[in-house]
Design a protein around this motif. Structure first.
Motif, PDB file in Angstrom:
ATOM      1  N   PHE A 392      26.406  41.405  21.315  1.00 33.35           N
ATOM      2  CA  PHE A 392      26.666  40.016  21.701  1.00 33.35           C
ATOM      3  C   PHE A 392      28.141  39.674  21.485  1.00 33.35           C
ATOM      4  CE2 PHE A 392      26.438  35.444  21.853  1.00 33.35           C
ATOM      5  CZ  PHE A 392      25.309  35.149  22.609  1.00 33.35           C
ATOM      6  N   ALA A 393      28.727  40.238  20.444  1.00 36.87           N
ATOM      7  CA  ALA A 393      30.141  39.977  20.160  1.00 36.87           C
ATOM      8  C   ALA A 393      31.032  40.473  21.293  1.00 36.87           C
ATOM      9  CB  ALA A 393      30.541  40.639  18.843  1.00 36.87           C
ATOM     10  N   THR A 394      30.678  41.607  21.896  1.00 39.47           N
ATOM     11  CA  THR A 394      31.487  42.099  23.021  1.00 39.47           C
ATOM     12  C   THR A 394      31.392  41.153  24.214  1.00 39.47           C
ATOM     13  OG1 THR A 394      29.670  43.466  23.894  1.00 39.47           O
ATOM     14  CG2 THR A 394      31.157  44.494  22.286  1.00 39.47           C
ATOM     15  N   GLY A 395      30.183  40.622  24.461  1.00 41.26           N
ATOM     16  CA  GLY A 395      30.031  39.649  25.546  1.00 41.26           C
ATOM     17  C   GLY A 395      30.799  38.375  25.268  1.00 41.26           C
ATOM     18  N   TRP A 396      30.748  37.921  24.010  1.00 43.12           N
ATOM     19  CA  TRP A 396      31.483  36.707  23.613  1.00 43.12           C
ATOM     20  C   TRP A 396      32.985  36.886  23.806  1.00 43.12           C
ATOM     21  CZ3 TRP A 396      33.804  36.829  18.327  1.00 43.12           C
ATOM     22  CH2 TRP A 396      34.592  35.705  18.083  1.00 43.12           C
ATOM     23  N   LEU A 397      33.542  37.983  23.326  1.00 42.87           N
ATOM     24  CA  LEU A 397      34.981  38.223  23.465  1.00 42.87           C
ATOM     25  C   LEU A 397      35.373  38.417  24.929  1.00 42.87           C
ATOM     26  CD1 LEU A 397      35.522  40.626  20.425  1.00 42.87           C
ATOM     27  CD2 LEU A 397      36.245  38.235  20.613  1.00 42.87           C
ATOM     28  N   ALA A 398      34.455  38.991  25.719  1.00 38.36           N
ATOM     29  CA  ALA A 398      34.754  39.210  27.137  1.00 38.36           C
ATOM     30  C   ALA A 398      34.792  37.894  27.900  1.00 38.36           C
ATOM     31  CB  ALA A 398      33.724  40.155  27.755  1.00 38.36           C
ATOM     32  N   ILE A 399      33.816  37.027  27.659  1.00 35.82           N
ATOM     33  CA  ILE A 399      33.747  35.799  28.455  1.00 35.82           C
ATOM     34  C   ILE A 399      34.873  34.837  28.107  1.00 35.82           C
ATOM     35  CG2 ILE A 399      32.219  34.500  26.913  1.00 35.82           C
ATOM     36  CD1 ILE A 399      30.793  33.425  29.402  1.00 35.82           C
ATOM     37  N   ILE A 400      35.353  34.850  26.851  1.00 39.16           N
ATOM     38  CA  ILE A 400      36.443  33.940  26.512  1.00 39.16           C
ATOM     39  C   ILE A 400      37.798  34.505  26.924  1.00 39.16           C
ATOM     40  CG2 ILE A 400      35.103  32.965  24.615  1.00 39.16           C
ATOM     41  CD1 ILE A 400      36.900  34.403  22.650  1.00 39.16           C
ATOM     42  N   GLY A 401      37.826  35.800  27.329  1.00 41.14           N
ATOM     43  CA  GLY A 401      39.061  36.353  27.893  1.00 41.14           C
ATOM     44  C   GLY A 401      40.022  36.947  26.888  1.00 41.14           C
ATOM     45  N   ILE A 402      39.487  37.600  25.855  1.00 37.43           N
ATOM     46  CA  ILE A 402      40.348  38.269  24.872  1.00 37.43           C
ATOM     47  C   ILE A 402      40.691  39.662  25.385  1.00 37.43           C
ATOM     48  CG2 ILE A 402      40.456  39.218  22.537  1.00 37.43           C
ATOM     49  CD1 ILE A 402      40.628  36.208  22.581  1.00 37.43           C
ATOM     50  N   PRO A 403      41.987  39.997  25.523  1.00 38.03           N
ATOM     51  CA  PRO A 403      42.330  41.350  25.963  1.00 38.03           C
ATOM     52  C   PRO A 403      42.008  42.350  24.851  1.00 38.03           C
ATOM     53  CG  PRO A 403      44.316  40.089  25.388  1.00 38.03           C
ATOM     54  CD  PRO A 403      43.158  39.145  25.302  1.00 38.03           C
ATOM     55  N   PRO A 404      41.594  43.569  25.206  1.00 39.76           N
ATOM     56  CA  PRO A 404      41.522  44.143  26.556  1.00 39.76           C
ATOM     57  C   PRO A 404      40.118  44.138  27.141  1.00 39.76           C
ATOM     58  CG  PRO A 404      41.392  45.890  24.942  1.00 39.76           C
ATOM     59  CD  PRO A 404      41.404  44.595  24.164  1.00 39.76           C
ATOM     60  N   LEU A 405      39.266  43.177  26.760  1.00 36.77           N
ATOM     61  CA  LEU A 405      37.913  43.163  27.296  1.00 36.77           C
ATOM     62  C   LEU A 405      37.904  42.674  28.742  1.00 36.77           C
ATOM     63  CD1 LEU A 405      37.572  43.021  24.061  1.00 36.77           C
ATOM     64  CD2 LEU A 405      35.212  42.459  24.618  1.00 36.77           C
ATOM     65  N   SER A 406      36.757  42.835  29.393  1.00 32.90           N
ATOM     66  CA  SER A 406      36.698  42.689  30.850  1.00 32.90           C
ATOM     67  C   SER A 406      37.057  41.292  31.337  1.00 32.90           C
ATOM     68  CB  SER A 406      35.301  43.069  31.353  1.00 32.90           C
ATOM     69  OG  SER A 406      34.319  42.229  30.779  1.00 32.90           O
ATOM     70  N   GLY A 407      36.646  40.244  30.596  1.00 35.18           N
ATOM     71  CA  GLY A 407      36.901  38.888  31.058  1.00 35.18           C
ATOM     72  C   GLY A 407      38.373  38.563  31.203  1.00 35.18           C
ATOM     73  N   PHE A 408      39.216  39.154  30.375  1.00 37.55           N
ATOM     74  CA  PHE A 408      40.654  38.902  30.473  1.00 37.55           C
ATOM     75  C   PHE A 408      41.199  39.393  31.807  1.00 37.55           C
ATOM     76  CE2 PHE A 408      44.952  40.660  29.981  1.00 37.55           C
ATOM     77  CZ  PHE A 408      45.650  39.496  29.684  1.00 37.55           C
ATOM     78  N   PHE A 409      40.770  40.561  32.227  1.00 36.24           N
ATOM     79  CA  PHE A 409      41.287  41.151  33.463  1.00 36.24           C
ATOM     80  C   PHE A 409      40.692  40.514  34.713  1.00 36.24           C
ATOM     81  CE2 PHE A 409      41.881  44.554  30.319  1.00 36.24           C
ATOM     82  CZ  PHE A 409      43.224  44.826  30.508  1.00 36.24           C
ATOM     83  N   SER A 410      39.581  39.791  34.562  1.00 38.02           N
ATOM     84  CA  SER A 410      38.951  39.191  35.748  1.00 38.02           C
ATOM     85  C   SER A 410      39.223  37.698  35.870  1.00 38.02           C
ATOM     86  CB  SER A 410      37.439  39.445  35.714  1.00 38.02           C
ATOM     87  OG  SER A 410      36.833  38.800  34.603  1.00 38.02           O
ATOM     88  N   LYS A 411      39.300  36.980  34.745  1.00 38.27           N
ATOM     89  CA  LYS A 411      39.467  35.529  34.801  1.00 38.27           C
ATOM     90  C   LYS A 411      40.932  35.105  34.838  1.00 38.27           C
ATOM     91  CE  LYS A 411      38.231  33.072  31.211  1.00 38.27           C
ATOM     92  NZ  LYS A 411      37.377  32.403  30.210  1.00 38.27           N
ATOM     93  N   GLU A 412      41.772  35.761  34.056  1.00 42.74           N
ATOM     94  CA  GLU A 412      43.182  35.370  33.983  1.00 42.74           C
ATOM     95  C   GLU A 412      43.896  35.438  35.333  1.00 42.74           C
ATOM     96  OE1 GLU A 412      47.442  35.761  33.531  1.00 42.74           O
ATOM     97  OE2 GLU A 412      46.085  37.385  34.121  1.00 42.74           O
ATOM     98  N   PRO A 413      43.657  36.460  36.180  1.00 41.56           N
ATOM     99  CA  PRO A 413      44.298  36.461  37.505  1.00 41.56           C
ATOM    100  C   PRO A 413      43.884  35.275  38.381  1.00 41.56           C
ATOM    101  CG  PRO A 413      43.521  38.662  36.949  1.00 41.56           C
ATOM    102  CD  PRO A 413      42.963  37.739  35.918  1.00 41.56           C
ATOM    103  N   ILE A 414      42.651  34.760  38.224  1.00 44.63           N
ATOM    104  CA  ILE A 414      42.232  33.589  38.993  1.00 44.63           C
ATOM    105  C   ILE A 414      43.010  32.362  38.534  1.00 44.63           C
ATOM    106  CG2 ILE A 414      40.289  32.050  39.497  1.00 44.63           C
ATOM    107  CD1 ILE A 414      38.435  34.432  39.327  1.00 44.63           C
TER     108      ILE A 414
END
Length: 642
Positions: A392-414
């Motif tokens: 769950f922690a990986t999902g949490w860090l990803a959705i809030i956009g902490i690098p280098p998790l996936s959400g950072f690379f997908s949300k920040e460019p938008i």
């Protein structure tokens, strides 16, 4: 010069793309028609059907990648579906770069959710029926993304709506679940009507509903027609993806089993609207006003989802409102157009991993806490459910956009793309909305994570001994956590180029009102600020009951009064109108018919009384008649009527 849209015919291995839909559909038919005879093994058939579709999809995807970029598509016409007058619709499937990535997402993440559901639904007597509906849902979603025309897309669209109704209200003996299913079905009908009218308009204006024919004919339509068609498509997309103003059904869909929430809110149903706009990109790109409206809807919805999610205490409803918000980011991306189309798809794919991860993680928490959903009654679970906590922690860090998790690379460019709008006011308005949304996302997701897994234990009496879920539930969590960590970077470096045949070549880099570096730094700063604020406020727990709050928090707890607005503007007037029509029908139309019948019947009854059967009565009647005739004759002769 407009580029002509053409699709290459399916050959070789790619001629078997029909199996992608046929396999889960056949599995659903077997599970639903065999009944209790399939109870012992039906769930495994459901898992294998979706897994087989994933393997086939991956095979087709690899074969598609081996083709030249200009010919990277495979269109397969199976038979004539509709042939009436001038309307000719083939039952045809299209496997191209866009539908290919959706197939992998639907079947890949869907397979893991199916596997998880085997353990989650183990003690449910309706498990076989559940997997039948699950397979039906996947088959309909695959038809939606694989159809080569808008009629087949609509066919899959309606199938998804039906299956979602069956799954949301799966526990139909619970009044709340039955009501949630009806709410989802009815609100989606509003969007479905918009999509249907858009398809009608295509046929009237262009004489075809095939993708190639519609896209090649966009240039010949007036701007007003394009705008109307796009708005109707947008209405359909808002309904299925839970965007403003049709977002109210989506959080209530949490009444279904948790695997349903994961499938609907991560990889399938809510992404259908994004797919519709992305697939229809030639229509939306042809009208700037239309694009502006899509961007505005996305920006407004992402903020609405963030604000409401910050005030919810139900673990699944917080995740549901986060889905509303994240889909808003995707709408923002497809509305921006150009290179941002691909950015929206990248975020959609990354979201499929980390949101499915968190929904299944929420289900794991509920499994170990006797179906408790109130995050105020959790806490200190990190030591009791270590695998669930870490994943769950990986999902949490990803959705809030902490690098280098996936959400950072997908949300920040938008967010960066929003600041690159040509109009300065639009760049600041939509860019700041996306940036504020990032900070709010960090706040409410950190609040959710901290209150669930950290701080003092606030368990109820029946939850004194929380436990980790079995391996069949934790293995999908681990695999999805791996995707939450690395999928964003991998897809951000490959997917935009892969989608070039669909969206066109990437345009020259635009210069926004802020540099990309500044936006990246600001994005990370507001994320850390939101997460830090939530951590400081909730690391020691929270009140166990709602406390008095200000206007904003109260409004957020009540969904910003959107439900009250719908009730006041649509539901109550609808009830009053229905009652008035029932009264009119009962007292007016039926009253007229029944009154006429009563008059005829009453008159007949009175006339019948003259028939007494006595000769003297008949003689008196004859004498009276004769006297009237003689009297009338004399009156005429004497000139009384002259």
């Amino acid at each position: 010069m407009e580029q002509t849209v053409e699709y290459a015919p399916a050959t070789g291995v790619l001629s078997g793309i029909w199996l992608l839909v046929a396999i889960p559909l056949a599995s659903a038919a077997i599970l639903l028609l065999l009944g209790k005879r399939a109870d012992r093994w039906g769930h495994w058939l459901g898992v294998l059907a979706v897994a087989a579709s994933f393997v086939l999809g991956l095979t087709f995807f690899i074969n598609l990648g081996s083709l030249d970029a200009a010919q990277r598509s495979a269109e397969l016409n199976l038979f004539d579906f509709i042939d009436v007058g001038g309307l000719k619709v083939d039952f045809g499937l299209l496997f191209d770069p866009l539908s290919g990535v959706f197939v992998l997402l639907i079947t890949g993440v869907g397979s893991l959710i199916h596997l998880y559901a085997v353990g989650y639904m183990e003690h449910d007597p309706g498990r076989r029926r559940f997997f039948g509906y699950f397979n039906l849902f996947v088959a309909a979603m695959l038809l939606l993304v694989l159809g080569d025309n808008y009629v087949l897309l609509y066919f899959g669209w309606e199938g998804v709506g039906l299956a979602s109704y069956l799954l949301i209200s799966f526990w139909y003996t619970k009044p709340s679940a039955a009501t949630a299913g009806k709410k989802a079905f009815l609100m989606n009908r509003v969007g479905d009507a918009g999509l249907a009218i858009a398809v009608f308009l295509m046929f009237v204006q262009l004489g075809t509903v095939d993708y190639a024919g519609v896209f090649n004919g966009v240039a010949a339509m007036s701007s007003g027609t394009v705008l109307a068609m796009g708005l109707l498509l947008l209405l359909g997309a808002c309904g299925k993806s839970g965007q403003f103003p049709l977002q109210a059904w989506l959080p209530d869909a949490m009444e279904g089993p948790t695997p349903v929430s994961a499938l609907i809110h991560a990889a399938t149903m809510v992404t259908a609207g994004v797919y519709l706009i992305a697939r229809s990109n030639p229509i939306f790109t042809a009208n700037e006003t239309l694009q502006l409206i899509v961007v505005a809807v996305g920006a407004l919805t992402l903020l609405i989802g963030c604000v409401i999610g910050s005030a919810k205490d139900d673990i699944k409803r917080v995740l549901a409102w986060s889905t509303v918000s994240q889909i808003g980011y995707m709408f923002l991306g497809v509305g921006l157009g150009g290179a941002a189309y691909a950015l929206a798809i990248v975020h959609l794919l990354a979201h499929g991993f980390f949101k499915a991860n968190m929904f299944l993680g929420a289900g794991s928490v509920m499994h170990g806490m006797h179906d408790q959903v109130d995050i105020r009654r959790f806490g200190a679970l990190s030591t009791k459910m270590r695998i669930t906590w870490l994943t769950f922690a990986t999902g949490w860090l990803a959705i809030i956009g902490i690098p280098p998790l996936s959400g950072f690379f997908s949300k920040e460019p938008i967010i960066a793309a929003a600041f690159e709008r040509e109009e300065t006011w639009q760049a600041w308005t939509f860019g700041m909305a996306a940036l504020i949304g990032a900070g709010l996302t960090a706040f409410y997701m950190t609040r959710l994570f901290v209150l669930t897994f950290h701080g003092p234990a606030r368990w109820t009496e029946e939850n004194e001994h929380p436990h980790e879920s079995p391996a069949i539930m934790t293995i999908p969590l681990i695999l999805l956590a791996i995707g939450s960590i690395g999928a964003g970077w991998v897809m951000s470096t490959t997917v935009p180029d892969w989608l070039t045949p669909v969206f066109g070549a990437e345009e020259a880099e635009a210069h926004g009102v802020l540099s990309h570096t500044v936006i990246t730094v600001l994005s990370i700063l507001v994320t850390l600020l939101g997460a830090g604020l939530a951590w400081s406020l909730f690391r020691k727990g929270t009140a166990l009951e709602p406390e008095p709050a200000g206007f904003v928090v109260t409004a957020a707890r009540r969904n910003l009064y959107t439900d009250a607005f719908n009730e006041a503007v649509f539901e109550r007037p609808g009830i009053y109108l229905t009652r008035a029509l029932v009264y009119l029908e009962g007292r007016g139309i039926d009253g007229l018919v029944n009154g006429l019948a009563a008059a005829v019947g009453g008159g007949s009854a009175r006339l019948r009384r003259l028939q007494t059967g006595f000769v003297r009565s008949y003689a008196l009647s004859m004498l009276t008649g004769a006297m009237l005739v003689v009297g009338a004759f004399l009156a005429i002769q004497l000139g009384w009527f002259a």
